[in-house]
Every structure is written in C-alpha cells, then in structure tokens.
Design an enzyme around this catalytic site. Structure first.
Site, PDB file in Angstrom:
ATOM      1  N   CYS A   8      -9.945  81.328  66.799  1.00  0.00           N
ATOM      2  CA  CYS A   8      -8.877  80.690  67.557  1.00  0.00           C
ATOM      3  C   CYS A   8      -9.289  80.689  69.031  1.00  0.00           C
ATOM      4  O   CYS A   8     -10.482  80.744  69.329  1.00  0.00           O
ATOM      5  CB  CYS A   8      -7.520  81.368  67.316  1.00  0.00           C
ATOM      6  SG  CYS A   8      -7.357  83.042  67.948  1.00  0.00           S
ATOM      7  N   ARG A  14      -3.756  84.283  66.219  1.00  0.00           N
ATOM      8  CA  ARG A  14      -3.993  83.644  64.920  1.00  0.00           C
ATOM      9  C   ARG A  14      -5.203  84.184  64.176  1.00  0.00           C
ATOM     10  O   ARG A  14      -5.096  84.560  63.003  1.00  0.00           O
ATOM     11  CB  ARG A  14      -4.123  82.129  65.095  1.00  0.00           C
ATOM     12  CG  ARG A  14      -2.836  81.466  65.510  1.00  0.00           C
ATOM     13  CD  ARG A  14      -3.050  80.031  65.911  1.00  0.00           C
ATOM     14  NE  ARG A  14      -3.737  79.984  67.203  1.00  0.00           N
ATOM     15  CZ  ARG A  14      -4.060  78.877  67.846  1.00  0.00           C
ATOM     16  NH1 ARG A  14      -3.785  77.704  67.306  1.00  0.00           N
ATOM     17  NH2 ARG A  14      -4.650  78.919  69.014  1.00  0.00           N
ATOM     18  N   ASP A 118      -0.213  77.624  67.774  1.00  0.00           N
ATOM     19  CA  ASP A 118      -0.432  78.860  68.510  1.00  0.00           C
ATOM     20  C   ASP A 118       0.908  79.509  68.858  1.00  0.00           C
ATOM     21  O   ASP A 118       1.711  78.923  69.571  1.00  0.00           O
ATOM     22  CB  ASP A 118      -1.206  78.561  69.789  1.00  0.00           C
ATOM     23  CG  ASP A 118      -1.721  79.802  70.485  1.00  0.00           C
ATOM     24  OD1 ASP A 118      -1.386  80.925  70.057  1.00  0.00           O
ATOM     25  OD2 ASP A 118      -2.472  79.640  71.467  1.00  0.00           O
TER      26      ASP A 118
END
Length: 153
Positions: A8, A14, A118
């Site tokens: 990420c 994440r 996100d």
C-alpha cells in the site's frame, strides 16, 4: 507462489492488515508473507485502528513499516497492491517485474474498480470495512492458489 508481498502507500494500514490476515489464514501452509509501502518510512508502527481491528479478529501483529525495495521485489513470487496507482508506481520504477505485480482485486478476478479504499485518518468503522474488504479478497486469493495447485498436480 509462496512468497507474497502486500503493498500500500505507507505500510501502516491496508498492507499490514492484509499481511496479518493472510498469515492467520495460511498458518502452516508454507507461505512467506510480507508487506511494504511505496512511500513508507521504515520502522513506523501500524495505525492504532489497524491494530484494534486485528485484535478484534484475534490476531496479534507487531508490525513495523517497510519501504518497498528492490531486494523485497526480487524476493517475492507475487506482489499484490491495494490500488492500481500502487501497481503503477512499482512498474514505473521496476518495469521488468510486470509479470508478478497485480492489484489484489485484479489477481483474484474482481472486475471493474479494483482499489481497496485507504482508511488512513478515518474512524475505527472505516478500518473495519477495509479489513472486511481485504479479507473477502484474501478468501478469494486462497481459492486461486488452491485451483492453481490442483491444475499443477
């Protein structure tokens, strides 16, 4: 494909959740799992909400962020990103690895918009939604690996 890197942006939300969830799902199955960020600062802890969401799922994950490196790319069999922009950033710097870089959703066959949003800076519920979306994709990933093993045997 035994060496997987989840990627990420900052490697605090994440990708650490994907790493922890997939490790829990595949314990003892021979997978090596890491995570990294395309714009990470090495050594940062996972976000408080990411840690909380993993604890709610019974997963302890003492995470420290890692910036994606050439060594990590070479180590991996497959690199699974959370967004298409992460994938593109990797390919801009390392075009030779195009055959092993995919968004997670692309790799498992999800059509259309394949980005995992996100949750950074969001509420705990945003992280819960994100973790659920990641987990759904990881369940599909396991199916892909099972099918691949079946075809190879």
């Amino acid at each position: 494909m035994k060496r997987i890197v989840f990627v990420c942006t900052g490697n605090t939300c994440r990708s650490p959740m994907a790493e922890a969830l997939f490790r829990a799902k595949t314990q003892g199955q021979g997978y090596e799992i890491r995570s990294a960020g395309v714009a990470a600062y090495d050594g940062q802890p996972a976000s408080v909400h990411a840690i909380q969401v993993m604890k709610e799922r019974g997963i302890e994950h003492d995470h420290k962020s890692t910036r994606l490196s050439e060594e990590l790319i070479e180590w991996s069999d497959v690199i699974l990103t959370m967004t298409n922009s992460h994938k593109q950033a990797i390919l801009d710097y390392f075009p030779a690895v195009k055959d092993k870089v995919f968004t997670l959703r692309e790799f498992v066959g999800v059509e259309g918009y394949g980005d995992i949003a996100d949750p950074f800076g969001g509420a705990l519920e945003d992280y819960r939604r994100c973790a659920a979306e990641i987990e759904e994709s990881l369940d599909m990933l396991l199916e892909v690996f099972v099918q691949k093993r079946f075809r190879e045997s």
